[in-house]
Design a protein around this motif. Structure first.
Motif, PDB file in Angstrom:
ATOM      1  N   MET A   1     -53.891  -7.461 -19.341  1.00 18.40           N
ATOM      2  CA  MET A   1     -55.191  -8.001 -19.649  1.00 18.40           C
ATOM      3  C   MET A   1     -55.077  -8.911 -20.869  1.00 18.40           C
ATOM      4  SD  MET A   1     -58.705  -6.091 -20.967  1.00 18.40           S
ATOM      5  CE  MET A   1     -58.124  -4.554 -20.411  1.00 18.40           C
ATOM      6  N   ILE A   2     -55.832  -9.994 -20.836  1.00 16.67           N
ATOM      7  CA  ILE A   2     -55.905 -10.917 -21.962  1.00 16.67           C
ATOM      8  C   ILE A   2     -57.299 -10.786 -22.561  1.00 16.67           C
ATOM      9  CG2 ILE A   2     -55.952 -13.352 -22.625  1.00 16.67           C
ATOM     10  CD1 ILE A   2     -53.960 -13.815 -20.325  1.00 16.67           C
ATOM     11  N   ILE A   3     -57.346 -10.605 -23.881  1.00 11.79           N
ATOM     12  CA  ILE A   3     -58.621 -10.566 -24.579  1.00 11.79           C
ATOM     13  C   ILE A   3     -58.652 -11.751 -25.533  1.00 11.79           C
ATOM     14  CG2 ILE A   3     -60.104  -9.293 -26.159  1.00 11.79           C
ATOM     15  CD1 ILE A   3     -58.909  -6.718 -25.080  1.00 11.79           C
ATOM     16  N   VAL A   4     -59.658 -12.594 -25.386  1.00 12.17           N
ATOM     17  CA  VAL A   4     -59.788 -13.763 -26.253  1.00 12.17           C
ATOM     18  C   VAL A   4     -60.985 -13.552 -27.170  1.00 12.17           C
ATOM     19  CG1 VAL A   4     -61.112 -15.061 -24.529  1.00 12.17           C
ATOM     20  CG2 VAL A   4     -59.973 -16.275 -26.371  1.00 12.17           C
ATOM     21  N   GLN A   5     -60.747 -13.690 -28.476  1.00  7.08           N
ATOM     22  CA  GLN A   5     -61.827 -13.574 -29.442  1.00  7.08           C
ATOM     23  C   GLN A   5     -62.479 -14.942 -29.581  1.00  7.08           C
ATOM     24  OE1 GLN A   5     -60.789 -12.968 -33.578  1.00  7.08           O
ATOM     25  NE2 GLN A   5     -62.661 -11.818 -33.936  1.00  7.08           N
ATOM     26  N   LEU A   6     -63.731 -15.034 -29.152  1.00  6.07           N
ATOM     27  CA  LEU A   6     -64.459 -16.286 -29.256  1.00  6.07           C
ATOM     28  C   LEU A   6     -65.058 -16.406 -30.652  1.00  6.07           C
ATOM     29  CD1 LEU A   6     -66.269 -16.380 -25.811  1.00  6.07           C
ATOM     30  CD2 LEU A   6     -64.105 -17.417 -26.454  1.00  6.07           C
ATOM     31  N   ILE A   7     -64.848 -17.559 -31.275  1.00  2.23           N
ATOM     32  CA  ILE A   7     -65.332 -17.824 -32.632  1.00  2.23           C
ATOM     33  C   ILE A   7     -65.825 -19.261 -32.681  1.00  2.23           C
ATOM     34  CG2 ILE A   7     -64.657 -18.018 -35.062  1.00  2.23           C
ATOM     35  CD1 ILE A   7     -62.467 -16.010 -34.536  1.00  2.23           C
TER      36      ILE A   7
ATOM     37  N   LEU B   1     -70.187 -23.963 -29.541  1.00  2.00           N
ATOM     38  CA  LEU B   1     -69.972 -24.070 -28.101  1.00  2.00           C
ATOM     39  C   LEU B   1     -68.646 -24.750 -27.752  1.00  2.00           C
ATOM     40  CD1 LEU B   1     -70.906 -23.675 -25.223  1.00  2.00           C
ATOM     41  CD2 LEU B   1     -72.233 -25.789 -25.426  1.00  2.00           C
ATOM     42  N   GLY B   2     -68.286 -25.820 -28.461  1.00  2.00           N
ATOM     43  CA  GLY B   2     -67.026 -26.510 -28.175  1.00  2.00           C
ATOM     44  C   GLY B   2     -65.823 -25.611 -28.367  1.00  2.00           C
ATOM     45  N   ASN B   3     -65.812 -24.855 -29.449  1.00  2.00           N
ATOM     46  CA  ASN B   3     -64.713 -23.916 -29.703  1.00  2.00           C
ATOM     47  C   ASN B   3     -64.679 -22.826 -28.641  1.00  2.00           C
ATOM     48  OD1 ASN B   3     -63.788 -25.198 -32.015  1.00  2.00           O
ATOM     49  ND2 ASN B   3     -65.108 -24.019 -33.353  1.00  2.00           N
ATOM     50  N   GLN B   4     -65.837 -22.328 -28.281  1.00  2.00           N
ATOM     51  CA  GLN B   4     -65.896 -21.284 -27.256  1.00  2.00           C
ATOM     52  C   GLN B   4     -65.328 -21.785 -25.929  1.00  2.00           C
ATOM     53  OE1 GLN B   4     -69.846 -19.364 -26.981  1.00  2.00           O
ATOM     54  NE2 GLN B   4     -70.208 -20.136 -29.061  1.00  2.00           N
ATOM     55  N   MET B   5     -65.685 -23.016 -25.568  1.00  2.00           N
ATOM     56  CA  MET B   5     -65.203 -23.588 -24.314  1.00  2.00           C
ATOM     57  C   MET B   5     -63.686 -23.725 -24.321  1.00  2.00           C
ATOM     58  SD  MET B   5     -68.227 -26.425 -23.811  1.00  2.00           S
ATOM     59  CE  MET B   5     -67.337 -27.397 -22.625  1.00  2.00           C
ATOM     60  N   PHE B   6     -63.127 -24.219 -25.430  1.00  2.00           N
ATOM     61  CA  PHE B   6     -61.680 -24.377 -25.528  1.00  2.00           C
ATOM     62  C   PHE B   6     -60.986 -23.023 -25.474  1.00  2.00           C
ATOM     63  CE2 PHE B   6     -57.796 -24.343 -28.034  1.00  2.00           C
ATOM     64  CZ  PHE B   6     -57.053 -25.286 -27.346  1.00  2.00           C
ATOM     65  N   GLN B   7     -61.468 -22.058 -26.250  1.00  2.00           N
ATOM     66  CA  GLN B   7     -60.846 -20.735 -26.296  1.00  2.00           C
ATOM     67  C   GLN B   7     -60.880 -20.069 -24.930  1.00  2.00           C
ATOM     68  OE1 GLN B   7     -63.298 -19.166 -29.417  1.00  2.00           O
ATOM     69  NE2 GLN B   7     -62.268 -20.394 -30.973  1.00  2.00           N
ATOM     70  N   TYR B   8     -62.012 -20.187 -24.237  1.00  2.00           N
ATOM     71  CA  TYR B   8     -62.121 -19.607 -22.905  1.00  2.00           C
ATOM     72  C   TYR B   8     -61.175 -20.309 -21.921  1.00  2.00           C
ATOM     73  CZ  TYR B   8     -63.723 -18.441 -18.267  1.00  2.00           C
ATOM     74  OH  TYR B   8     -63.750 -18.044 -16.955  1.00  2.00           O
ATOM     75  N   ALA B   9     -61.158 -21.630 -21.949  1.00  2.00           N
ATOM     76  CA  ALA B   9     -60.312 -22.388 -21.014  1.00  2.00           C
ATOM     77  C   ALA B   9     -58.841 -22.037 -21.201  1.00  2.00           C
ATOM     78  CB  ALA B   9     -60.529 -23.888 -21.212  1.00  2.00           C
ATOM     79  N   PHE B  10     -58.402 -21.930 -22.453  1.00  2.00           N
ATOM     80  CA  PHE B  10     -57.010 -21.576 -22.726  1.00  2.00           C
ATOM     81  C   PHE B  10     -56.702 -20.175 -22.192  1.00  2.00           C
ATOM     82  CE2 PHE B  10     -53.681 -19.730 -25.371  1.00  2.00           C
ATOM     83  CZ  PHE B  10     -52.674 -20.661 -25.182  1.00  2.00           C
ATOM     84  N   ALA B  11     -57.567 -19.215 -22.513  1.00  2.00           N
ATOM     85  CA  ALA B  11     -57.347 -17.836 -22.067  1.00  2.00           C
ATOM     86  C   ALA B  11     -57.379 -17.744 -20.549  1.00  2.00           C
ATOM     87  CB  ALA B  11     -58.392 -16.914 -22.678  1.00  2.00           C
ATOM     88  N   ARG B  12     -58.285 -18.484 -19.927  1.00  2.00           N
ATOM     89  CA  ARG B  12     -58.391 -18.463 -18.460  1.00  2.00           C
ATOM     90  C   ARG B  12     -57.130 -19.026 -17.813  1.00  2.00           C
ATOM     91  NH1 ARG B  12     -59.380 -16.379 -13.998  1.00  2.00           N
ATOM     92  NH2 ARG B  12     -60.442 -17.586 -12.426  1.00  2.00           N
TER      93      ARG B  12
ATOM     94  N   LEU C   1     -51.952 -17.995 -14.920  1.00  2.00           N
ATOM     95  CA  LEU C   1     -50.488 -18.057 -14.887  1.00  2.00           C
ATOM     96  C   LEU C   1     -49.856 -16.669 -14.867  1.00  2.00           C
ATOM     97  CD1 LEU C   1     -49.829 -20.950 -17.433  1.00  2.00           C
ATOM     98  CD2 LEU C   1     -49.601 -21.049 -14.940  1.00  2.00           C
ATOM     99  N   LYS C   2     -50.423 -15.749 -15.624  1.00  2.00           N
ATOM    100  CA  LYS C   2     -49.879 -14.388 -15.730  1.00  2.00           C
ATOM    101  C   LYS C   2     -50.463 -13.436 -14.704  1.00  2.00           C
ATOM    102  CE  LYS C   2     -47.261 -15.146 -19.287  1.00  2.00           C
ATOM    103  NZ  LYS C   2     -45.827 -15.020 -19.215  1.00  2.00           N
ATOM    104  N   LYS C   3     -51.430 -13.915 -13.924  1.00  3.20           N
ATOM    105  CA  LYS C   3     -52.093 -13.113 -12.888  1.00  3.20           C
ATOM    106  C   LYS C   3     -52.643 -11.812 -13.469  1.00  3.20           C
ATOM    107  CE  LYS C   3     -49.430 -15.190  -9.284  1.00  3.20           C
ATOM    108  NZ  LYS C   3     -48.153 -15.267  -8.689  1.00  3.20           N
ATOM    109  N   THR C   4     -53.417 -11.971 -14.519  1.00  6.15           N
ATOM    110  CA  THR C   4     -54.026 -10.830 -15.199  1.00  6.15           C
ATOM    111  C   THR C   4     -55.454 -11.191 -15.580  1.00  6.15           C
ATOM    112  OG1 THR C   4     -53.718  -9.244 -17.005  1.00  6.15           O
ATOM    113  CG2 THR C   4     -53.175 -11.516 -17.482  1.00  6.15           C
ATOM    114  N   PRO C   5     -56.347 -10.210 -15.650  1.00  7.00           N
ATOM    115  CA  PRO C   5     -57.739 -10.523 -15.992  1.00  7.00           C
ATOM    116  C   PRO C   5     -57.914 -10.933 -17.449  1.00  7.00           C
ATOM    117  CG  PRO C   5     -57.459  -8.154 -15.668  1.00  7.00           C
ATOM    118  CD  PRO C   5     -56.156  -8.803 -15.329  1.00  7.00           C
ATOM    119  N   VAL C   6     -58.990 -11.670 -17.709  1.00  8.49           N
ATOM    120  CA  VAL C   6     -59.325 -12.087 -19.074  1.00  8.49           C
ATOM    121  C   VAL C   6     -60.677 -11.478 -19.439  1.00  8.49           C
ATOM    122  CG1 VAL C   6     -60.418 -14.263 -18.376  1.00  8.49           C
ATOM    123  CG2 VAL C   6     -59.531 -14.035 -20.660  1.00  8.49           C
ATOM    124  N   LYS C   7     -60.759 -10.992 -20.691  1.00 10.00           N
ATOM    125  CA  LYS C   7     -62.016 -10.462 -21.209  1.00 10.00           C
ATOM    126  C   LYS C   7     -62.374 -11.229 -22.471  1.00 10.00           C
ATOM    127  CE  LYS C   7     -62.136  -5.866 -19.336  1.00 10.00           C
ATOM    128  NZ  LYS C   7     -62.599  -4.508 -19.607  1.00 10.00           N
TER     129      LYS C   7
END
Length: 90
Positions: free
Chosen positions: A1-7, A10-21, A26-32
């Motif tokens: 599982m990948i956990i991404v801390q959003l900080i 909106l622009g930062n959130q979008m980038f952080q989410y896109a990277f984690a997604r 690629l790793k075939k694992t869920p993101v939270k």
């Protein structure tokens, strides 16, 4: 599982989410999403920010405090070394 801390906004959130997604695909694992930065007042922010990713049509799975705690417990010695080096560099 990948956990991404959003900080941040909106622009930062979008980038952080896109990277984690992308990594989760690629790793075939869920993101939270760790959104506690927006819920806790202890972070001492000058500008009030809000979690805004809920306006998009994304697979939104918010991490619980238990999920985040489990992740933080697993960081181990490597995290401690990096944290110490980071302080010395600054």
């Amino acid at each position: 599982m990948i956990i991404v801390q959003l900080i941040g906004g909106l622009g930062n959130q979008m980038f952080q989410y896109a990277f984690a997604r992308k990594v989760s695909i690629l790793k075939k694992t869920p993101v939270k999403l760790d959104i506690f930065w927006y819920l806790d007042s202890k972070f001492g922010r000058d500008v009030k920010r809000e979690y805004s990713m809920d306006i998009f049509n994304i697979k939104e799975d918010v991490a619980t405090r238990e999920d985040v705690s489990k992740f933080l417990e697993k960081r181990g010695i490597l995290h401690k070394v990096i944290k110490k080096l980071k302080r010395e560099v600054f």
